[in-house]
Design a protein around this motif. Structure first.
Motif, PDB file in Angstrom:
ATOM      1  N   GLN A  60       0.810  -1.223   0.000  1.00 52.49           N
ATOM      2  CA  GLN A  60       0.000   0.000   0.000  1.00 52.49           C
ATOM      3  C   GLN A  60       0.844   1.275   0.000  1.00 52.49           C
ATOM      4  OE1 GLN A  60      -2.604  -1.939   3.222  1.00 52.49           O
ATOM      5  NE2 GLN A  60      -3.980  -0.466   2.283  1.00 52.49           N
ATOM      6  N   HIS A  80       0.582  -9.513   4.383  1.00 54.91           N
ATOM      7  CA  HIS A  80      -0.509  -8.528   4.421  1.00 54.91           C
ATOM      8  C   HIS A  80      -1.188  -8.532   3.046  1.00 54.91           C
ATOM      9  CE1 HIS A  80      -2.137  -4.751   6.456  1.00 54.91           C
ATOM     10  NE2 HIS A  80      -2.775  -4.810   5.295  1.00 54.91           N
ATOM     11  N   GLU A 127      -5.367 -10.053   8.799  1.00 53.08           N
ATOM     12  CA  GLU A 127      -6.769 -10.254   8.420  1.00 53.08           C
ATOM     13  C   GLU A 127      -6.979 -11.475   7.518  1.00 53.08           C
ATOM     14  OE1 GLU A 127      -8.021  -6.466   6.795  1.00 53.08           O
ATOM     15  OE2 GLU A 127      -7.996  -5.519   8.763  1.00 53.08           O
ATOM     16  N   TYR A 144     -12.831  -1.162  12.600  1.00 61.87           N
ATOM     17  CA  TYR A 144     -13.257   0.002  11.819  1.00 61.87           C
ATOM     18  C   TYR A 144     -14.717   0.367  12.018  1.00 61.87           C
ATOM     19  CZ  TYR A 144      -8.773  -0.180   9.531  1.00 61.87           C
ATOM     20  OH  TYR A 144      -7.416  -0.153   9.306  1.00 61.87           O
ATOM     21  N   TRP A 152     -18.488   3.708   5.679  1.00 58.81           N
ATOM     22  CA  TRP A 152     -18.617   2.822   6.837  1.00 58.81           C
ATOM     23  C   TRP A 152     -19.230   3.593   7.998  1.00 58.81           C
ATOM     24  CZ3 TRP A 152     -12.879   0.657   6.681  1.00 58.81           C
ATOM     25  CH2 TRP A 152     -12.711  -0.075   5.502  1.00 58.81           C
ATOM     26  N   GLU A 206      -4.872  -2.183  14.171  1.00 62.05           N
ATOM     27  CA  GLU A 206      -5.350  -1.158  13.230  1.00 62.05           C
ATOM     28  C   GLU A 206      -6.632  -0.547  13.770  1.00 62.05           C
ATOM     29  OE1 GLU A 206      -6.083  -2.406   9.153  1.00 62.05           O
ATOM     30  OE2 GLU A 206      -4.206  -3.545   9.096  1.00 62.05           O
ATOM     31  N   TRP A 254      -4.220   3.084  11.938  1.00 59.47           N
ATOM     32  CA  TRP A 254      -4.173   2.921  10.485  1.00 59.47           C
ATOM     33  C   TRP A 254      -4.665   4.204   9.874  1.00 59.47           C
ATOM     34  CZ3 TRP A 254      -2.132  -0.815   7.443  1.00 59.47           C
ATOM     35  CH2 TRP A 254      -2.328  -0.634   6.065  1.00 59.47           C
ATOM     36  N   GLU A 281      -5.658   1.989  -1.273  1.00 61.03           N
ATOM     37  CA  GLU A 281      -6.687   1.258  -0.541  1.00 61.03           C
ATOM     38  C   GLU A 281      -7.333   0.187  -1.437  1.00 61.03           C
ATOM     39  OE1 GLU A 281      -7.455   0.847   2.525  1.00 61.03           O
ATOM     40  OE2 GLU A 281      -9.423  -0.093   2.279  1.00 61.03           O
ATOM     41  N   TRP A 282      -6.543  -0.780  -1.879  1.00 65.55           N
ATOM     42  CA  TRP A 282      -7.024  -1.990  -2.546  1.00 65.55           C
ATOM     43  C   TRP A 282      -8.067  -1.699  -3.636  1.00 65.55           C
ATOM     44  CZ3 TRP A 282      -3.196  -4.888  -1.336  1.00 65.55           C
ATOM     45  CH2 TRP A 282      -2.634  -4.833  -0.081  1.00 65.55           C
TER      46      TRP A 282
END
Ligand code: IFM
Length: 435
Positions: free
Chosen positions: A21, A115, A160, A283, A314, A339, A377, A384-385
């Motif tokens: 990232q 990761h 994760e 999160y 979110w 995170e 984080w 971000e993916w």
């Protein structure tokens, strides 16, 4: 709250990133995924990212300026073993130099071995659902253990695994892009074994070391509070998504239960009591609704308390942080927040988010949850993916044209709390008070 809450003197404040990232210039399964147009924006590329590999030594003072004394970062497997069996010695030496620079600056590295990303050959030659994955992994884990020898570090073996399995083995939304329940369970069992293998390799070469995983956990709630099927879904998600992997590392038994659909059990004795800490990534809360037709589960982020969703969409729900922290007592290990953070594109909401989550953390501590670390984080904005470059999770904003790292109001607030240990509300408030 009238009195300021206090963090104990030995509480660790830190920040987190992951190699792909932030580092830049990496060719792996994710760079292929992007090229195949599989991010939300099919043209999105991580590319040179935020050039953290090149700028690492200049970035170290960004961490110390925050008053942080720990930095969670990851080793990019594709950088050190781009072809199966061929080690890039220069890359290993580069990681060693970076870890030493952190230690010298008074920052304890928390090193993640996996990761989300893999070398390009991995899913083709030794995918996680095959036993050969563990042969490839063991070689890599032993090299990582050599890398860490003689340094004061902690390790999160896997980041994760539940997200990787759900996204990569059930939802085909991230590499390897599979949607197969049987393979997903085999991969999950192998990832539990992978944790055990890595732990063994590290303990053998490095001696006593704090080792855990970083587990993503959501507070699951029924979309319709009264609906028995929404309630059942929430319970199942809590068990399978939040706790199954952690339970396996606690008891040595991995169990997945979806009554009427599927079930899986694997006994992995060596996994029992195989962590020194419980790493928790928090999160948000997610609402679940039984939809009546395949795939039956509707997953939604609802702004039930009208606080305004975070920019990625979110729910802003610090109460869930406190609730899950209390559940983690069952694992009988210190809890590290590996995170926590938000996508905040103006940079104005992060101080209040920190304040509300830290308050929950301290209240959980007062209730006997032994939380000893908080790693935010993220240190700086990053890739971000699937969402690529839209989200801004950084304490430092990064201007990707100039690569300048910019201080934000949250940096001041983080520093203030990390150095004084007193939790007082941040100046100004962008957020409605918690109900
Ligand atoms: O960016 C990710 C990170 O890689 C894993 N945990 C969640 C973060 C925010 O989505």
């Amino acid at each position: 709250m009238n009195e300021p809450l206090l963090f104990p003197p030995d509480f660790t404040f830190g920040v987190a990133t992951a190699a792909y990232q932030v580092e830049g210039g990496i060719e792996n399964d994710w760079s292929d995924w992007e090229r195949a147009g599989k991010c939300k924006d099919p043209h999105a590329r991580c590319g040179n990212s935020v050039e953290h590999w090149e700028r690492f030594f200049d970035d170290v003072p960004l961490i110390t300026r925050l008053g942080a004394t720990a930095y969670r970062l990851s080793i990019e497997w594709a950088r050190v073993e781009p072809e199966r069996g061929r080690w890039e010695d220069e890359a290993w030496a580069g990681y060693r130099a970076r870890l030493e620079a952190l230690v010298k600056a008074g920052i304890r590295p928390v090193v993640t071995l996996l990761h989300f990303t893999h070398p390009k050959w991995f899913h083709v030659e030794t995918p996680w659902h095959e036993p050969s994955s563990l042969v490839a992994w063991e070689r890599f884990a032993k090299k990582c253990a050599e890398l860490l020898q003689g340094l004061d570090v902690a390790v999160t073996t896997l980041n994760e695994p539940n997200v990787l399995l759900l996204g990569g083995y059930l939802g085909a939304a991230m590499p390897p892009g599979i949607a197969d329940g049987r393979k997903a369970f085999a991969a999950m069992a192998n990832m539990v074994r992978a944790h055990v293998i890595a732990r063994q390799a590290i303990l053998e070469r490095c001696g006593p070391t704090e080792i855990g995983i970083a587990q993503n956990m959501l507070l699951f709630a029924p979309s319709r509070r009264w609906h028995p099927l929404d309630q059942a879904l929430s319970r199942l998600a809590d068990g399978n998504y939040n706790h199954a992997f952690l339970e396996a590392l606690h008891t040595g038994v991995l169990r997945i239960q979806m009554p009427g659909f599927t079930a899986g059990k694997a006994v992995i004795d060596a996994a029992a009591k195989s962590t020194e800490f419980t790493g928790f990534n928090y999160y948000t809360r997610a609402h679940l609704r039984f939809s009546g037709k395949a795939p039956y589960v509707q997953f939604e982020f609802l702004d039930k308390l009208t606080r305004g969703l975070t920019d990625i969409g979110w729910e802003w729900y610090p109460e869930g942080f406190g609730q899950i922290l209390r559940q983690l007592k069952r694992y009988d290990r210190p809890v590290w927040i590996t995170e926590n953070g938000l996508d905040d594109r103006t940079g104005l909401r992060r101080p209040q988010y920190l304040y509300e989550h830290w308050k929950e953390l301290l209240l959980a501590r007062a209730d006997g949850v032994n939380v000893t670390s908080y790693l935010h984080w993220s240190l700086m904005d990053n890739f971000e993916w699937l969402e690529a470059w839209g989200p801004k999770f950084g304490l430092y904003r990064v201007d990707r044209k100039t690569m300048e790292r910019q201080w934000t109001p949250a940096c001041d607030y983080f520093r203030e709390v990390a150095t004084t240990r007193r939790l007082t509300a941040p100046p100004g408030t962008e957020q409605k008070p918690a109900a």
